[in-house]
Design an enzyme around this catalytic site. Structure first.
Site, PDB file in Angstrom:
ATOM      1  N   ASP A  56       0.923  -1.241   0.051  1.00  0.00           N
ATOM      2  CA  ASP A  56       0.031  -0.020  -0.052  1.00  0.00           C
ATOM      3  C   ASP A  56       1.027   1.277   0.058  1.00  0.00           C
ATOM      4  O   ASP A  56       1.547   1.613   1.028  1.00  0.00           O
ATOM      5  CB  ASP A  56      -1.161  -0.120   1.170  1.00  0.00           C
ATOM      6  N   ASP A  58      -0.389   4.303  -1.221  1.00  0.00           N
ATOM      7  CA  ASP A  58      -0.975   5.531  -1.056  1.00  0.00           C
ATOM      8  C   ASP A  58      -2.275   5.030  -0.623  1.00  0.00           C
ATOM      9  O   ASP A  58      -3.477   4.622  -1.297  1.00  0.00           O
ATOM     10  CB  ASP A  58      -1.364   6.071  -2.494  1.00  0.00           C
ATOM     11  N   ASN A 112     -12.738  -2.318 -12.130  1.00  0.00           N
ATOM     12  CA  ASN A 112     -13.491  -3.525 -11.911  1.00  0.00           C
ATOM     13  C   ASN A 112     -14.622  -2.957 -11.498  1.00  0.00           C
ATOM     14  O   ASN A 112     -15.105  -1.752 -11.206  1.00  0.00           O
ATOM     15  CB  ASN A 112     -12.755  -4.295 -10.879  1.00  0.00           C
ATOM     16  N   HIS A 170     -14.483 -11.870 -20.563  1.00  0.00           N
ATOM     17  CA  HIS A 170     -15.738 -11.580 -19.727  1.00  0.00           C
ATOM     18  C   HIS A 170     -15.558 -10.243 -18.788  1.00  0.00           C
ATOM     19  O   HIS A 170     -14.310  -9.686 -18.903  1.00  0.00           O
ATOM     20  CB  HIS A 170     -15.797 -12.519 -18.647  1.00  0.00           C
ATOM     21  N   ARG A 258      -0.407 -10.648 -20.380  1.00  0.00           N
ATOM     22  CA  ARG A 258      -0.723 -11.805 -20.208  1.00  0.00           C
ATOM     23  C   ARG A 258      -2.188 -11.990 -20.326  1.00  0.00           C
ATOM     24  O   ARG A 258      -3.297 -11.275 -19.613  1.00  0.00           O
ATOM     25  CB  ARG A 258      -0.694 -12.051 -18.727  1.00  0.00           C
ATOM     26  N   ASP A 260      -5.736 -13.440 -20.247  1.00  0.00           N
ATOM     27  CA  ASP A 260      -6.478 -14.508 -19.093  1.00  0.00           C
ATOM     28  C   ASP A 260      -7.413 -15.256 -20.069  1.00  0.00           C
ATOM     29  O   ASP A 260      -8.113 -14.769 -21.069  1.00  0.00           O
ATOM     30  CB  ASP A 260      -7.292 -13.613 -18.325  1.00  0.00           C
ATOM     31  N   GLU A 288      -3.384 -17.868 -20.623  1.00  0.00           N
ATOM     32  CA  GLU A 288      -3.702 -18.922 -19.747  1.00  0.00           C
ATOM     33  C   GLU A 288      -4.615 -19.831 -20.286  1.00  0.00           C
ATOM     34  O   GLU A 288      -5.756 -19.426 -20.701  1.00  0.00           O
ATOM     35  CB  GLU A 288      -4.341 -18.133 -18.304  1.00  0.00           C
ATOM     36  N   ASP A 359      -4.042 -19.002  -9.111  1.00  0.00           N
ATOM     37  CA  ASP A 359      -5.295 -19.864  -9.088  1.00  0.00           C
ATOM     38  C   ASP A 359      -4.796 -21.392  -8.564  1.00  0.00           C
ATOM     39  O   ASP A 359      -5.615 -22.194  -8.700  1.00  0.00           O
ATOM     40  CB  ASP A 359      -5.475 -20.112 -10.493  1.00  0.00           C
TER      41      ASP A 359
END
Length: 726
Positions: A56, A58, A112, A170, A258, A260, A288, A359
């Site tokens: 962390d 900030d 997100n 997705h 990368r 997904d 992946e 994962d």
């Protein structure tokens, strides 16, 4: 150097590196002193971190007003944000440099979901980054664009590349019966809502239910993965959205991507998507695909890696590493996996290897033995492929709580906060020593692997690239073994353990062999739990040696990097199928060039010639006919029997050049509604292509579609679709 015994290629090279033909022309140049590509990461150690759990930097962005209720200040809710951010990653860059990291792999940085959901684990948010909502802005918990740029700058100042995780499959969790669940899978562009899962008039999403059979091609690609709203990449609007979004992030200095969940998207879309990226950004892309060689779609996975222009995370090797070191399987399983890797994948040195990841349960949650974990790390760092270290592994981090699925140390307990930044642990020092070796000895970057001595507990293997050699010995058992009749390409001499004895290794003495055999090491006792690494780096020579090329696919005008040694400080020449290439950057170990417009499409050889006119070996590269567009090809009323498969082939390399070899043709097609079959293929934009379908019968025979060849003019951009009747 004496010759090697017969189990190894004559000079220890991967199969895609061959003797060169004579070049035909003289190259052109507009080079600079700054590399034009970041596509070669074979010399790097990748450090995967979950931005929210790393550090962390900030605290002001921990609980942003735009996403109230997603922050767990006391870190008791493992499914909410804990405070890590771009500023925190930037602040710890010197630590990463000291570890020997060459690239950091950050979790998806896009915005997100803005409100939490309730699932089987309780209240959950997208702290991990895989529940994207707006792909055009950073997640507010991680910081601003300025914070992202500062992190990129800090990485580059420390000689570290940045790989961005990217989830194009997705958005976020949906509930078809409750439009108020989470954000209803919403897709936004710079704050403007384009669609939600239950309000999707323009078809941004697939509405086919959830995946229940992960061995079914149609379900895997066209249904929702874990109730995540599945994007419809065959929709031109979706493809354009994803292309423009990744261009935006790449323009901020991202060095790698990368991708997904590549198993869950069409390979045709992913190939055209990679081509779009390479048009402006010469970066490293890997995906992946979380299957092993025993999986039903293993051949599809191999075909994807060999034909899509992208590499893969090496889940097959990961499974063997964990079986052998955590669960006690024989070392012979590991050797079989590595032999399979080298024989199956055209670019095995670009596979991304890992012991731990976000994962899977952490190794130490399965078997809390630090020596075995360190030995698995040694193997991960020295076998063919690019090693990835999961954040905290160097601190022996693990949490052994049991998750809702009954896994010990599984998601989310494998995503704990970084425990410390101690630079004195044994694993930290092992990673640093082997990172330095990867940089100094090309055998670990480009060399083929040969098994030299093996039983259930001990694995001795060798990497060799021309005269560069690394010999690795690992004993995971408790018993001591005398390594007799240990042959090696190491020249006669005495070699110290690169690990500095941290795992009990000592010096190895090598004597010259006979004319027809490899050299032989003196008997060496490898005790239980010991590992050692011995290295020989050949002196600079006149002969240039190419070991890697990246990206492995592209069209005229794309920038490509070749890496190796002995290229010389003075600029020489590069040829693609004998056609001279414009040079953008030249150094003794890397040359970046532009694919010439005159190069024929298909698999072609790239050859380098030094300023003294000394020619290199050749390495293969896939030249695309033109920039690519993804097109859905559908055929109806095709009669088949159980076990038959339908394929597409055509008159360009992207369609297999009329081949009926299933490794070259497109497919097999999917058939959710018999007898209608379809597949998305990547084909040359704006070109009129010819094509046909054929059935590969269960017994291997081929039945061609009758009549004349079909013709189709491919759209210049977006996506296309065409349907014919058979």
């Amino acid at each position: 150097m004496t010759a090697l015994s017969g189990t190894m290629l004559a000079v220890g090279l991967p199969a895609n590196i061959v003797q060169a033909e004579e070049p035909l022309f003289t190259s052109q140049s507009s080079s600079s002193n700054v590399p034009a590509s970041t596509a070669d990461m074979t010399g790097d150690v990748i450090y995967q971190l979950i931005t929210d759990r790393f550090y962390d930097g900030d605290s002001s962005n921990n609980n942003p007003a735009s996403a109230i209720g997603e922050y767990s200040a006391d870190r008791t809710n493992w499914q909410l944000y804990w405070g890590g951010d771009f500023a925190g990653v930037a602040e710890k860059m010197s630590y990463l440099k000291n570890l020997g990291v060459g690239a950091i792999w950050i979790s998806p940085p896009v915005q997100n979901i803005s409100s939490p959901v309730t699932d089987s684990s309780g209240l959950s948010a997208g702290y991990h980054g895989y529940w994207g909502m707006d792909y055009y802005v950073p997640d507010p918990h991680f910081g601003s664009w300025n914070d992202f740029d500062t992190m990129i700058s800090a990485a580059h100042k420390n000689g570290i590349k940045v790989i961005m995780d990217w989830a194009a499959n997705h958005t976020s969790p949906e509930d078809v019966n409750d439009s108020s669940y989470g954000v209803n899978g919403a897709l936004l562009e710079s704050g403007k809502e384009l669609a939600t899962y239950n309000n999707d008039p323009n078809g941004y999403f697939h509405h086919n239910g959830g995946v229940t059979n992960y061995s079914d091609r149609y379900e895997s690609q066209y249904k929702n993965l874990f109730n995540l709203a599945d994007l419809a990449q065959e929709n031109s609007a979706v493809t354009t959205y994803l292309e423009n979004a990744i261009d935006l992030w790449a323009s901020h200095g991202v060095d790698g991507i990368r991708m997904d969940a590549v198993k869950h998207m069409s390979s045709g879309f992913l190939k055209s998507y990679a081509d779009h990226i390479y048009d402006e950004h010469s970066v490293f892309i890997f995906g992946e695909w979380a299957d092993t060689s025993g999986s039903a779609l293993w051949n599809d996975e191999v075909k994807f890696a060999n034909a899509s222009g992208q590499s893969l995370e090496n889940f097959d090797l990961n499974s063997s590493l964990r079986n052998v070191f955590a669960y006690g399987s024989s070392m012979k399983e590991l050797n079989s996996a590595l032999e399979r890797q080298q024989s199956s994948f055209d670019w095995s040195n670009q596979l991304v290897n890992f012991v731990n990841g976000h994962d899977v349960s952490r190794f130490l949650s399965i078997n809390d033995d630090k020596t075995l974990f360190d030995e698995a790390t040694v193997v991960n760092m020295t076998v063919p492929g690019i090693p990835s270290i999961y954040y905290g592994d160097e601190q022996y981090s693990h949490n052994d709580s049991t998750n809702a699925s009954g896994q010990v140390g599984g998601d989310p307990y494998n995503r704990q906060a970084m425990s410390s930044f101690d630079e004195s642990t044994r694993n930290f020092k092992i990673v640093r020593a082997l990172s330095d070796l990867r940089k100094s000895n090309p055998a670990l970057r480009y060399g083929a692997l040969t098994e030299r001595w093996i039983n259930d507990d001990v694995y001795v293997y060798e990497r060799r690239f021309y005269d560069d050699v690394v010999l690795i010995a690992v004993n995971k058992g408790n018993d001591s073994y005398t390594l007799s009749n240990l042959y090696t390409a190491l020249p006669a001499g005495t070699y110290d353990d690169v690990l500095g004895g941290r795992l009990g290794g000592g010096s190895l003495k090598v004597s010259a062999g006979t004319e027809d055999a490899a050299n032989i090491a003196s008997e060496y006792v490898l005790r239980g739990g010991q590992s050692a690494v011995w290295s020989y780096t050949a002196a600079a020579a006149d002969s240039p040696q190419i070991g890697n090329i990246g990206p492995t696919m592209g069209h005229a005008g794309d920038v490509v990097s070749v890496a190796g040694k002995n290229f010389g400080g003075q600029e020489g020449t590069i040829f693609v199928d004998g056609v001279p290439a414009e040079i953008k950057y030249w150094s003794d170990e890397e040359v970046d060039f532009v694919v010439p417009a005159e190069t024929p499409s298909g698999t072609q050889n790239v050859v380098l010639t030094t300023s003294a006119s000394v020619k290199s070996n050749a390495i293969s590269y896939h030249v695309l006919t033109a920039p690519q567009t993804a097109v859905t090809f559908t055929v109806t009323d095709t009669s088949t029997s159980y076990g038959d498969e339908v394929y597409l082939t055509g008159n360009v390399p992207e369609l297999g050049n009329w081949s009926t070899d299933t490794a070259e043709a497109i497919g097999p097609l999917v058939c959710p509604n018999y007898p209608t079959w379809f597949v998305m293929a990547s084909v040359p934009a704006g070109m009129t292509v010819e094509y046909k379908f054929f059935v590969k019968k269960a017994d291997g025979t081929v039945v061609w579609e009758g009549g004349s060849n079909h013709q189709y003019t491919v759209p210049e951009s977006g996506t296309g679709a065409v349907s014919v009747q058979w």
